[in-house]
Design an enzyme around this catalytic site. Structure first.
Site, PDB file in Angstrom:
ATOM      1  N   CYS A 152     -47.432 -24.712  56.526  1.00  0.00           N
ATOM      2  CA  CYS A 152     -46.178 -25.431  56.719  1.00  0.00           C
ATOM      3  C   CYS A 152     -45.083 -24.785  55.878  1.00  0.00           C
ATOM      4  O   CYS A 152     -44.824 -25.188  54.741  1.00  0.00           O
ATOM      5  CB  CYS A 152     -46.366 -26.904  56.347  1.00  0.00           C
ATOM      6  SG  CYS A 152     -44.940 -27.895  56.775  1.00  0.00           S
ATOM      7  N   ASN A 417     -41.086 -55.364  67.105  1.00  0.00           N
ATOM      8  CA  ASN A 417     -41.442 -56.099  68.325  1.00  0.00           C
ATOM      9  C   ASN A 417     -40.746 -55.534  69.558  1.00  0.00           C
ATOM     10  O   ASN A 417     -40.232 -56.264  70.392  1.00  0.00           O
ATOM     11  CB  ASN A 417     -41.126 -57.594  68.166  1.00  0.00           C
ATOM     12  CG  ASN A 417     -42.023 -58.216  67.114  1.00  0.00           C
ATOM     13  OD1 ASN A 417     -43.247 -58.071  67.187  1.00  0.00           O
ATOM     14  ND2 ASN A 417     -41.438 -58.845  66.117  1.00  0.00           N
ATOM     15  N   THR A 418     -40.738 -54.233  69.607  1.00  0.00           N
ATOM     16  CA  THR A 418     -40.126 -53.566  70.761  1.00  0.00           C
ATOM     17  C   THR A 418     -41.064 -52.467  71.247  1.00  0.00           C
ATOM     18  O   THR A 418     -41.915 -51.999  70.506  1.00  0.00           O
ATOM     19  CB  THR A 418     -38.795 -52.885  70.366  1.00  0.00           C
ATOM     20  OG1 THR A 418     -39.056 -52.018  69.259  1.00  0.00           O
ATOM     21  CG2 THR A 418     -37.732 -53.890  69.989  1.00  0.00           C
ATOM     22  N   GLU A 492     -39.505 -44.553  68.004  1.00  0.00           N
ATOM     23  CA  GLU A 492     -40.902 -44.956  68.179  1.00  0.00           C
ATOM     24  C   GLU A 492     -41.846 -43.768  68.050  1.00  0.00           C
ATOM     25  O   GLU A 492     -42.950 -43.890  67.535  1.00  0.00           O
ATOM     26  CB  GLU A 492     -41.061 -45.657  69.538  1.00  0.00           C
ATOM     27  CG  GLU A 492     -40.328 -46.988  69.544  1.00  0.00           C
ATOM     28  CD  GLU A 492     -40.345 -47.698  70.887  1.00  0.00           C
ATOM     29  OE1 GLU A 492     -40.348 -48.939  70.890  1.00  0.00           O
ATOM     30  OE2 GLU A 492     -40.322 -47.021  71.931  1.00  0.00           O
TER      31      GLU A 492
END
Ligand SMILES: CC(C)C[C@H](N)C(=O)O
Length: 521
Positions: A152, A417-418, A492
């Site tokens: 990396c 909560n999506t 997300e």
């Protein structure tokens, strides 16, 4: 469940009161949590002070529940709209500045999830710059060694700078053959921990702690935490497409500036007397590029189907026998072995400018199927972070157990909560499946979890992505990031990458600390 992390995480944890069961967080830990809560809060304050941090005042509340507003706010900040919360975000970035005076790309992406970023930053600052048994130059060199296992260069270059800023010996940067034998002795553990942590045993710890110029137990724990942190951070860096996209390496301009820039002036209470100039296009570019519209690959199960499955699973009350639980775990484990050359890619050759930080580059992850019968499953009921790892770290390297514990809990319970733009979705089962699948790759089994859920909720392409990010992150490119989880929002996807980081780190630490415990008893 009481998480006891103070106001900054209240929103996220409240929303996921049930998320802890059977995941990294077992259902019966409420009591232990309560007992820890007070000490954690105290320790957190102490850690912040030790790390010289201001409380940036950033939390889920800053952007409410909707992480997609985060980039909007940041973009607003870029264009001069500091808004009501601008100052909070500013403080957050200023506290995250590199010694070279720029906000790094990791922070930039983690800022989608300020609750997480807050604890991540506190922890990283503490292990690199706070009180601890290892000298500062050692800490940064260990970070380089760890990042080297996954080639990396993004992290290696950053840590090289920090190493020099700490007065590190330039000669050491010529490579592993130039470092003191004591530091070199850690390399074997670095290698095993990064790729096959199940092979770590007490003899590895014993070798370090015996003989001339040996390591104290506290130093070993500090080193283990640094190694696990940087191995897992490499997964995040590659998984989020940072490493191979130079435009996401936020750079500091000292001379010619073509793009619009944001100048972050330190708030009056900041101890940093500098001004930070950040190029603005990177994050905007990241946001603007629409991965959903990019090249098609195999069809994915859509978010609607996923939501239906989550609902069915959370409503069902099937009794699964212990034997069946075990079988389902083994099934998922052996299926994972079939993804052995994930995404059809190979590890790229090591770049010459980092090869001197890597020994035995061929030493890599080995699938369950090829591990041999002598490697038993790691059962969380026998050795868990909550019951064992946490207290061992705290005993030998005080404060850090609390910080890691809080970081794991924050990640495991983080939710808005999506899902893919839908609101009011209970994502607990999906997040738990992802977390447990990651640990399954390392042979870790949560006894009370039904691994059948993994196969319903984590489809093949996501499994392949997760496995590559954990085991061969250096094979991932921005293209892989774009092609997976195509219905998810950027925030997300980054959320999933945070779970990969933390579940992997916890897995490494569980093996490492179990080896320590066996050595000590
Ligand atoms: C990874 C994501 C699907 C998580 C989801 N947005 C949540 O709020 O829980």
């Amino acid at each position: 469940m009481t998480v006891g992390m103070g106001a900054t995480v209240a929103v996220a944890t409240e929303a996921t009161a049930t998320s802890s069961s059977a995941s990294a967080i077992s259902a019966d830990q409420d009591q232990a949590d309560q007992a820890r809560s007070a000490s954690r809060t105290a320790s957190r304050t102490a850690s912040r002070t030790a790390a010289g941090l201001q409380d940036a005042g950033v939390g889920a509340a800053t952007w409410g529940h909707d992480p997609e507003r985060a980039p909007a706010s940041i973009a607003g900040l870029y264009f001069g709209d500091h808004g009501a919360h601008g100052h909070d975000i500013e403080s957050l970035f200023i506290d995250s500045c590199l010694p070279s005076n720029c906000v790094d790309a990791v922070t930039n992406l983690m800022a989608f999830h300020p609750t997480y970023l807050d604890i991540y930053r506190t922890t990283q600052n503490f292990i690199l710059r706070g009180d601890g048994p290892l000298p500062f130059d050692y800490r940064h060199y260990i970070a380089i060694m760890a990042a080297g296992r996954h080639q990396c260069d993004y992290l290696i270059n950053m840590q090289k700078q920090e190493f020099l800023m700490q007065g590190g010996n330039q000669m050491w940067l010529k490579g592993l053959s130039h470092i003191p034998p004591k530091l070199h002795d850690l390399y074997e553990i670095n290698k095993i921990l990064a790729h096959r942590p199940w092979l770590l045993n007490k003899s590895h710890i014993e070798k370090l702690t015996k003989g001339q110029d040996s390591w104290s137990l506290a130093e070993v724990v500090h080193a283990l935490v640094l190694l696990a942190h940087f191995h897992s951070l490499a997964s995040f860096v590659f998984g989020s497409g940072i490493n191979d996209e130079p435009r996401y390496h936020l750079s500091c301009e000292t001379t010619r500036v073509e793009e619009p820039v944001l100048t972050l002036s330190p708030p009056p209470h900041s101890s940093k007397a500098q001004t930070t100039t950040v190029k603005l296009d990177e994050r905007k570019g990241f946001k603007d590029e629409n991965p959903v519209a990019m090249s098609p690959t195999e069809p994915e199960v859509g978010v609607d189907t996923l939501m239906e499955r989550m609902k069915t699973l959370s409503e069902r009350s099937e009794e699964v026998s212990a034997e069946e639980h075990k079988k389902r775990f083994e099934h998922v484990e052996s299926q994972s072995a079939e993804l052995s050359v994930p995404l059809g890619q190979r590890t790229p050759p090591i770049k010459p400018d980092i090869s001197h930080f890597v020994e035995d580059p061929k030493f890599a992850y080995v699938d369950f199927a090829h591990r041999g019968v002598q490697i038993p499953t790691f059962r969380v009921q026998d050795y868990s972070w909550d019951d064992h790892g946490y207290s061992l770290v705290n005993r030998l390297y005080s404060e850090v157990g609390n910080l890691l514990d809080e970081k794991f809990k924050t990640t495991a319970s983080l939710t808005y909560n999506t899902m893919g733009g839908r609101q009011d979705v209970d994502t607990t089962t999906f997040r738990r499946a992802v977390w447990n699948y990651i640990q399954c790759i390392y042979g870790i089994r949560h006894d009370d979890y039904d691994y059948g859920e993994v196969n319903q909720l984590v489809e093949r392409s996501l499994k392949a992505f997760i496995k590559t990010a954990c085991c061969y992150p250096e094979r991932l490119t921005r293209r892989d990031y774009d092609r997976v989880m195509r219905e998810f929002l950027h925030s997300e996807k980054i959320h999933v990458n945070l779970m990969i980081l933390e579940a992997r780190m916890q897995a490494e630490l569980m093996y490492a600390l179990r080896a320590m415990m066996r050595y000590m008893t």
